[in-house]
Design an enzyme around this catalytic site. Structure first.
Site, PDB file in Angstrom:
ATOM      1  CG  ASP A 196      -1.945  -1.173   1.131  1.00  0.00           C
ATOM      2  OD1 ASP A 196      -2.134  -1.718   0.016  1.00  0.00           O
ATOM      3  OD2 ASP A 196      -2.546  -1.529   2.166  1.00  0.00           O
TER       4      ASP A 196
ATOM      5  NE  ARG B 107     -11.420 -12.028   2.402  1.00  0.00           N
ATOM      6  CZ  ARG B 107     -10.513 -11.093   2.124  1.00  0.00           C
ATOM      7  NH1 ARG B 107     -10.323 -10.678   0.888  1.00  0.00           N
ATOM      8  NH2 ARG B 107      -9.791 -10.549   3.089  1.00  0.00           N
TER       9      ARG B 107
HETATM   10  C1  LIG Z   1      -5.765   6.093  -1.756  1.00  0.00           C
HETATM   11  C2  LIG Z   1      -5.587   5.042  -2.519  1.00  0.00           C
HETATM   12  C3  LIG Z   1      -4.795   3.856  -2.134  1.00  0.00           C
HETATM   13  C4  LIG Z   1      -5.008   2.895  -3.300  1.00  0.00           C
HETATM   14  C5  LIG Z   1      -5.160   3.847  -4.434  1.00  0.00           C
HETATM   15  C6  LIG Z   1      -6.134   4.856  -3.870  1.00  0.00           C
HETATM   16  O1  LIG Z   1      -6.205   5.986  -4.654  1.00  0.00           O
HETATM   17  C7  LIG Z   1      -7.521   4.238  -3.742  1.00  0.00           C
HETATM   18  C8  LIG Z   1      -7.511   2.713  -3.819  1.00  0.00           C
HETATM   19  C9  LIG Z   1      -6.316   2.088  -3.103  1.00  0.00           C
HETATM   20  C10 LIG Z   1      -5.993   0.712  -3.619  1.00  0.00           C
HETATM   21  C11 LIG Z   1      -6.882  -0.412  -3.033  1.00  0.00           C
HETATM   22  C12 LIG Z   1      -6.443  -1.746  -3.611  1.00  0.00           C
HETATM   23  C13 LIG Z   1      -4.910  -1.932  -3.606  1.00  0.00           C
HETATM   24  C14 LIG Z   1      -4.224  -0.659  -4.159  1.00  0.00           C
HETATM   25  C15 LIG Z   1      -2.725  -0.882  -4.373  1.00  0.00           C
HETATM   26  C16 LIG Z   1      -4.963  -0.242  -5.410  1.00  0.00           C
HETATM   27  O2  LIG Z   1      -4.759  -0.631  -6.537  1.00  0.00           O
HETATM   28  O3  LIG Z   1      -5.979   0.632  -5.068  1.00  0.00           O
HETATM   29  C17 LIG Z   1      -4.546   0.498  -3.244  1.00  0.00           C
HETATM   30  C18 LIG Z   1      -3.921   1.864  -3.560  1.00  0.00           C
HETATM   31  C19 LIG Z   1      -2.574   2.195  -2.936  1.00  0.00           C
HETATM   32  O4  LIG Z   1      -2.268   1.877  -1.774  1.00  0.00           O
HETATM   33  O5  LIG Z   1      -1.819   2.821  -3.687  1.00  0.00           O
HETATM   34  O1  LIG Z   2      -9.108  -7.772   0.647  1.00  0.00           O
HETATM   35  C1  LIG Z   2      -8.090  -7.850   1.307  1.00  0.00           C
HETATM   36  O2  LIG Z   2      -7.951  -8.624   2.241  1.00  0.00           O
HETATM   37  C2  LIG Z   2      -6.912  -6.967   0.935  1.00  0.00           C
HETATM   38  C3  LIG Z   2      -7.297  -5.589   0.462  1.00  0.00           C
HETATM   39  C4  LIG Z   2      -6.096  -4.741   0.189  1.00  0.00           C
HETATM   40  O3  LIG Z   2      -4.975  -5.163   0.276  1.00  0.00           O
HETATM   41  C5  LIG Z   2      -6.292  -3.331  -0.213  1.00  0.00           C
HETATM   42  O4  LIG Z   2      -7.449  -2.887  -0.393  1.00  0.00           O
HETATM   43  O5  LIG Z   2      -5.263  -2.636  -0.355  1.00  0.00           O
HETATM   44 FE   LIG Z   3      -3.501  -3.510   0.135  1.00  0.00          FE
END
Ligand SMILES: C=C1C[C@]23C[C@@]1(O)CC[C@H]2[C@@]12CCC[C@@](C)(C(=O)O1)[C@H]2[C@@H]3C(=O)O
Ligand SMILES: O=C(O)CCC(=O)C(=O)O
Ligand SMILES: [Fe+2]
Length: 357
Positions: free
Chosen positions: A230, A296
């Site tokens: 993240d 889920r």
């Molecule tokens: C604030 C944010 C973190 C995130 C990108 C985003 O703009 C919104 C979605 C977030 C998320 C959720 C799923 C995993 C992740 C890597 C993605 O593709 O979208 C995370 C993003 C992140 O941590 O960069």
């Molecule tokens: O669904 C999950 O357990 C992981 C979700 C996640 O890693 C994310 O939203 O960044």
């Molecule tokens: Fe994540």
């Protein structure tokens, strides 16, 4: 974080990599979603570490008198832990679950009305990291940041948007409060004097992302959410409905399942905390796998400093050998991450001779 899109604008995503398929109409895993057979879906695949097979991430009681030491140790070892006594009520978690189910259950034509636009951060769609993988993930998500929430909800429920908005607003308020508390504990565990990260509360980069992983006819052929770290300081994740799926990667054992613990929330270190800690806390590499029984849901709350905040490795600790990363603003890092994904951290590493003074 309305202005987060400023950092994303430089790397717009193609529509075809945002708009999910209609999962409700799919009976088999299509080629577009079939990951290579060689892809490692297994847990603890490293047979040399049989004794580590039953490893699990620490569970920390926020009211434990030794909470700081426990947090430091969990972050150093795993970059991830679960917290209990966090103050988020079961009732609120149930309401978030109820409202999220309502959203993902909408007819496809409705959900498409609130698709994330190519340069934006909020709305419905595949995960942001989709362009980095040749196959699509078995996931549909919805990202919320303050201002966008009502506009999106009105599009799908013109006369009944309030219930959804109230619950999501309440959840974000509670999450921000818990995050401020966790931030204090994390900084204390690193002996970092409480900096300005939390002074301008309104400018913090925060987002709530709802993940839905529909039940999948062939879960061993596809991926719910591909491996990633993240981006921000840390993430608080609620795994809803007692359904397994989250896994964290640890050198040695490999993929370790993070099973939902009733009443606990998962906290994971993100890239910005990895930088701030000067790589003492790993940014947790994690992913989510799917199952063939039931949908889920998970709710991830991302917490970061304001976009203009300068993130610098903190160096005042015994044995520090100089900065591992160069310092940069949150906005610059988000932009680099959108371009390079898992090569973003290596790209800001200091070269050995840059540390000679
Ligand atoms: C604030 C944010 C973190 C995130 C990108 C985003 O703009 C919104 C979605 C977030 C998320 C959720 C799923 C995993 C992740 C890597 C993605 O593709 O979208 C995370 C993003 C992140 O941590 O960069
Ligand atoms: O669904 C999950 O357990 C992981 C979700 C996640 O890693 C994310 O939203 O960044
Ligand atoms: Fe994540």
């Amino acid at each position: 974080m309305g202005i987060l899109s400023e950092a994303y604008k430089e790397h717009p995503v193609m529509d075809s990599l945002i708009v999910p398929v209609d999962f409700s109409s799919i009976k088999d895993v299509p080629e577009s979603h079939a990951w290579a057979q060689s892809y490692d879906f297994k847990i603890n695949s490293n047979n040399d570490h049989k004794e580590l097979r039953f490893l699990s991430i620490p569970i920390i009681d926020l009211e434990d008198p030794n909470v700081i030491e426990h947090i430091f140790s969990a972050c150093e070892t795993w970059g991830m832990f679960q917290v209990t006594n966090h103050g988020i009520s079961k009732h609120l978690l149930k309401q978030v679950e109820f409202q999220s189910k309502k959203l993902f259950r909408l007819p496809y034509e409705q959900k498409i009305k609130i698709v994330r636009s190519p340069e934006e951060a909020t709305g419905y769609g595949y995960p942001r990291i989709t362009p980095f993988f040749s196959k699509r993930m078995w996931n549909e998500g919805f990202t919320i940041m303050e201002k966008s929430l009502v506009n999106h909800a009105k599009k799908v429920w013109p006369n009944a948007f309030q219930g959804f908005c109230d619950v999501m607003e309440e959840y974000q308020t509670r999450m921000k409060h818990l995050s401020n508390k966790l931030m204090g504990l994390l900084l204390e565990s690193l002996n970092i004097p409480q900096p300005a990260i939390r002074e301008s509360d309104d400018d913090l980069c925060t987002a709530l992302h709802l993940n839905s992983y529909p039940a999948c006819p062939d879960p061993n052929r596809t991926m719910g959410l591909a491996q990633h770290t993240d981006t921000f300081l840390f993430t608080i994740l609620h795994q809803s409905g007692n359904a397994n799926g989250l896994q964290v990667f640890k050198d040695g054992p490999g993929w370790v399942s993070v099973d939902p613990v009733p009443e606990a929330l998962v906290v994971n270190v993100g890239d910005l905390l990895h930088i701030l800690s000067n790589a003492r806390f790993p940014s947790a590499v994690h992913r989510a796998v799917v199952n063939n029984e039931k949908q889920r849901l998970s709710f991830a709350y991302f917490y970061g400093p304001p976009l203009e905040f300068q993130v610098s490795p903190y160096l005042d600790y015994p044995g520090c050998k100089g900065p591992v990363f160069r310092s940069l603003t949150v906005k610059e890092y988000v932009s680099i991450k959108s371009k390079l994904l898992d090569m973003a951290l290596p790209s800001i590493k200091m070269l050995p001779d840059q540390n000679l003074s």
